[in-house]
Scaffold this active site. Structure first.
Site, PDB file in Angstrom:
ATOM      1  N   GLU A  42       0.839  -1.200   0.000  1.00  0.00           N
ATOM      2  CA  GLU A  42       0.000   0.000   0.000  1.00  0.00           C
ATOM      3  C   GLU A  42       0.877   1.254   0.000  1.00  0.00           C
ATOM      4  OE1 GLU A  42      -2.190  -0.845   3.566  1.00  0.00           O
ATOM      5  OE2 GLU A  42      -2.749  -2.779   2.729  1.00  0.00           O
ATOM      6  N   GLU A  83      -4.107  -6.893   3.010  1.00  0.00           N
ATOM      7  CA  GLU A  83      -2.810  -7.471   3.386  1.00  0.00           C
ATOM      8  C   GLU A  83      -2.714  -8.968   3.105  1.00  0.00           C
ATOM      9  OE1 GLU A  83      -4.342  -5.208   5.266  1.00  0.00           O
ATOM     10  OE2 GLU A  83      -2.892  -3.564   5.307  1.00  0.00           O
ATOM     11  N   ASP A 108       2.363  -4.194  12.470  1.00  0.00           N
ATOM     12  CA  ASP A 108       1.160  -4.592  13.220  1.00  0.00           C
ATOM     13  C   ASP A 108       0.112  -5.197  12.268  1.00  0.00           C
ATOM     14  OD1 ASP A 108       1.369  -2.430  15.890  1.00  0.00           O
ATOM     15  OD2 ASP A 108       2.495  -2.030  14.064  1.00  0.00           O
ATOM     16  N   ILE A 110       0.441  -7.342  10.188  1.00  0.00           N
ATOM     17  CA  ILE A 110       0.682  -8.765   9.976  1.00  0.00           C
ATOM     18  C   ILE A 110      -0.542  -9.579  10.388  1.00  0.00           C
ATOM     19  CG2 ILE A 110       1.712  -9.117  12.265  1.00  0.00           C
ATOM     20  CD1 ILE A 110       3.388 -11.291  11.213  1.00  0.00           C
ATOM     21  N   HIS A 152      -0.128   0.505  16.146  1.00  0.00           N
ATOM     22  CA  HIS A 152       0.870   0.928  15.150  1.00  0.00           C
ATOM     23  C   HIS A 152       2.276   0.984  15.749  1.00  0.00           C
ATOM     24  CE1 HIS A 152      -2.473   1.992  12.564  1.00  0.00           C
ATOM     25  NE2 HIS A 152      -1.698   2.545  11.657  1.00  0.00           N
TER      26      HIS A 152
END
Ligand code: TPP
Ligand code: MG
Lengths: 348, 323
Positions: A42, A83, A108, A110, A152
């Site tokens: 992104e 993601e 984060d 993930i 974050h």
């Protein structure tokens, strides 16, 4: 050619580069050298579909800036916010002839893509009897200090380190960041490349030419005989600061930066503890089942008879990362906490 | 008159409060009083208010990273919010959450969410609880044109249909996800057509028009309350500021924001409409403007004077495991 005590091999022309620029350099040169290297994620370029400037972001921290104008949107691919699909596409492409560098922006994220990482990419080589190769890199920013709040700011390196089949890289300076990124791209296994967001502007001398730093080889930014301090990522900076303060008091610290936590340079740590007999581990992650407890276990198991004092872990507390600056500053291990731990293992 | 005067005044006050709160957040950020990443929602006020104005504290909303407007529309205290955004210990989450994590459970505000697509599955849970307990309460999630592409959102929409959950999916389509245009990120011609593909009624409205948005949401919330399942409303709108405060917005056209502020300001559009229809007087709204400014001024002054958290006591509280 000079070899520094911290394993830096400097040849040819060098420049002072930031951590951000060093990673950008590594990506650019590898993309020039190897047409199968692509980047996806992104905002890795930014401005897709808009009326404004092209390459508007170059990554939210500017790490991939300028790559899309050079290599085009075919190789520097802005994706929707998906993601799981990003990581899956990178893994699938890696199985089919490309060397993707996928970006998770904040590591984060993930969470949203975890299956594609740990059940899929990480397992292919072993599960398919060595017949499959997954040469992919997953980049993401980790760590606190930006007041970015609980979702974050995490240090999730221990979670990925736990997973067999992944390599986990955590550069603490620009020199290592470049060499490790080159190695990560050339490596045939999935590599998790974790950039600490507080370090992007940190600069040091970096060779202009490409060089690969092998995984599993620690660096020794300070050498000493009284106490071993193992630190990773941004904590290396704090460990060095502590070591320099202690040096003035006549305490000599052996600071070890493993650089890659999987594979981990056990030998360097054990050899150092053999000399010092004292170990402090500094890790910004949560303490339970974390890298610090892992290194403690290795030393307790294999270096027990060298130890003259209990091992000390300096970690974040076992809580999510708080938002308020005072709380976040207290959360992240400080130089003072490292100093206290060193004094403690010295019996002070 | 199709709307009660009180309703119109409440709607206006709420929208104006959001506008002034957000614009003040930008100022306070620039003045160094707001740490971290802050995403403001000015320009999108009509949607938040249209979605929340008829909800009770027992109806649940789930918000996004751009959540201040949703909080205010749901009745959260602007003082507690400003303190939270400034990281003070008397903030709505004791300064532990910040702008991206404001929650106020008593107000049915389940939380802003810094994980794009993190909210809708949770809001399904709130809807499931309401359905199972037979409370007749409903749940509503805010989503963006960007979060629409997250797998978690797809799954949540399908599950809501399968379980016939009282969940209203609101999509604030402001044309951008960070610096990526919606027309790039959304592979479909129309998000609303895609939403309908999940098997729920789906409608697209002009999100700068409070009344159009409110009417569509009224039908959606009634369906949910009557046990008829989820609905998706896509509201087209404009983000007046950057993705985050401080965003240079290089990806936007030259006069894009200027023109939008001029022609697509939902507050102006509301005022013009209610005056033209003779529903409200300008003087009444001007009086509200003044009161709102006083409220915001007080929220900021109180927040700046509020205590900071104390690491000795606050770092390790609210967590079940200390180690
Ligand atoms: C899982 C996840 N991926 C990416 C991000 C980074 N991010 C935060 S907001 C955002 C854009 C969201 O766009 P949209 O849903 O349209 O909401 P808007 O910002 O326009 O309100 C992105 C990519 C994130 N916070 N979480
Ligand atoms: Mg958007």
């Amino acid at each position: 050619m000079t070899t520094h005590s911290n394993n830096r091999i400097i040849t040819g022309k060098t420049s002072i580069k930031t951590y951000r620029e060093a990673i950008n350099d590594a990506l650019r040169e590898e993309m020039r050298r190897d047409p199968t290297v692509i980047i996806l994620g992104e905002e890795v370029s930014g401005g897709a579909g808009g009326n404004g400037q092209d390459d508007a972001y170059g990554g939210v921290f500017g790490v991939t800036k300028g790559l899309q104008p050079e290599f085009g949107r075919g190789r520097v691919i802005d994706t929707p916010i998906s993601e799981a699909a990003i990581i899956g596409a990178a893994a699938g492409a890696a199985n089919n002839g490309l060397r993707p560098v996928a970006e998770l922006m904040f590591f984060d994220f993930i969470g949203v893509s975890f299956d594609q990482i740990f059940n899929q990419a990480a397992k292919f080589r072993y599960m398919f009897g060595g017949k499959s190769k997954t040469p992919m890199v997953i980049r993401g920013t980790v760590g606190g200090g930006w007041r970015a709040g609980a979702q974050h700011s995490s240090m999730l390196h221990s979670i990925v380190t736990h997973i067999a089949g992944l390599k986990v890289v955590m550069p603490s300076n620009a020199y290592d960041a470049k060499g490790l990124m080159v190695q990560a791209i050339r490596d045939d296994d999935p590599v998790i490349f974790l950039e600490h967001k507080i370090m992007y502007d940190n600069a040091c001398e970096v060779p202009d030419e490409q060089y690969a730093i092998p995984f599993g080889e620690a660096a020794f930014p300070r050498q000493g005989t009284d106490v071993t301090i193992v630190a990773i990522s941004n904590m290396v900076t704090r460990a060095i600061e502590a070591a320099d303060i202690l040096a003035k008091e006549g305490i000599s610290c052996d600071v070890i930066d493993p650089r890659t936590v999987s594979p981990l340079d056990h030998e360097a740590i054990l050899e150092s503890v053999e000399v010092t007999g004292r170990l402090v581990i500094v890790d910004e992650g949560n303490p339970r089942c974390g890298l610090a407890s892992d290194i403690s276990a290795i030393v307790a198991e294999r270096g027990f008879y060298s130890l003259k004092a209990p091992i000390r872990m300096v970690t974040a507390p076992h809580t999510p990362v708080p938002f308020a600056p005072e709380l976040e500053d207290a959360y992240i291990p400080s130089v003072e906490k490292v100093l206290a731990a060193v004094r403690d293992v010295l019996g002070g | 008159m199709p709307y009660q005067t009180d309703f119109l005044l409440r709607a206006y006050r709420s929208m104006k409060t959001i506008r002034e709160f957000e614009e003040r957040c930008v100022k306070e950020f620039e003045g160094g009083n707001v740490p971290g990443f802050t995403h403001v929602s000015n320009g999108q006020e009509a949607i938040a208010v249209a979605a929340c104005i008829d909800l009770s504290d027992k109806d649940i909303i789930g918000s996004t990273h751009r959540g201040h407007g949703h909080c205010i529309a749901k009745g959260c205290d602007v003082g507690g919010m400003m303190k939270e955004i400034m990281g003070r210990s008397t903030g709505l989450c004791k300064g532990k959450g910040g702008s991206m994590h404001i929650a106020d459970i008593d107000k049915g505000m389940l939380g802003a969410n810094a994980i794009v697509g993190g909210g809708p599955p949770l809001v399904n849970g709130a809807a499931l609880a309401a359905k199972t307990l037979g409370t007749k309460n409903i749940a509503l999630s805010f989503n963006g044109d960007g979060s629409a592409n997250q797998g978690t959102v797809f799954e949540a929409m399908n599950l809501a249909v399968v379980l016939k959950l009282p969940h209203v999916f609101v999509y604030e389509n402001n044309g951008y996800a960070e610096g990526t245009a919606a027309n790039y990120g959304l592979g479909c011609e129309s998000l609303t057509v895609r939403n309908a593909g999940f098997g729920m009624p789906a409608e697209c409205v002009d999100g700068t028009d409070f009344f159009a948005t409110y009417e569509a949401l009224k039908i959606a919330t009634e369906r949910a309350r009557n046990g008829e399942g989820p609905t998706a409303i896509e509201a087209m709108c404009v983000r007046f500021d950057g993705h985050f405060i401080g965003d240079p917005q290089l990806y936007r056209g030259k006069d894009e924001v200027k023109l939008a502020r001029k022609n697509q300001d939902c507050l102006k559009i509301f005022r013009d409409r209610v005056i033209a229809e003779g529903w409200l007087k300008a003087a009444d709204m001007n009086a509200i403007d003044k009161e709102v400014m006083v409220d915001i001024e007080k929220a900021v002054a109180d927040a700046l004077a509020a205590p900071h958290p104390d690491p000795a006591t606050d770092l390790m509280s609210d967590v079940y495991c200390t180690y």
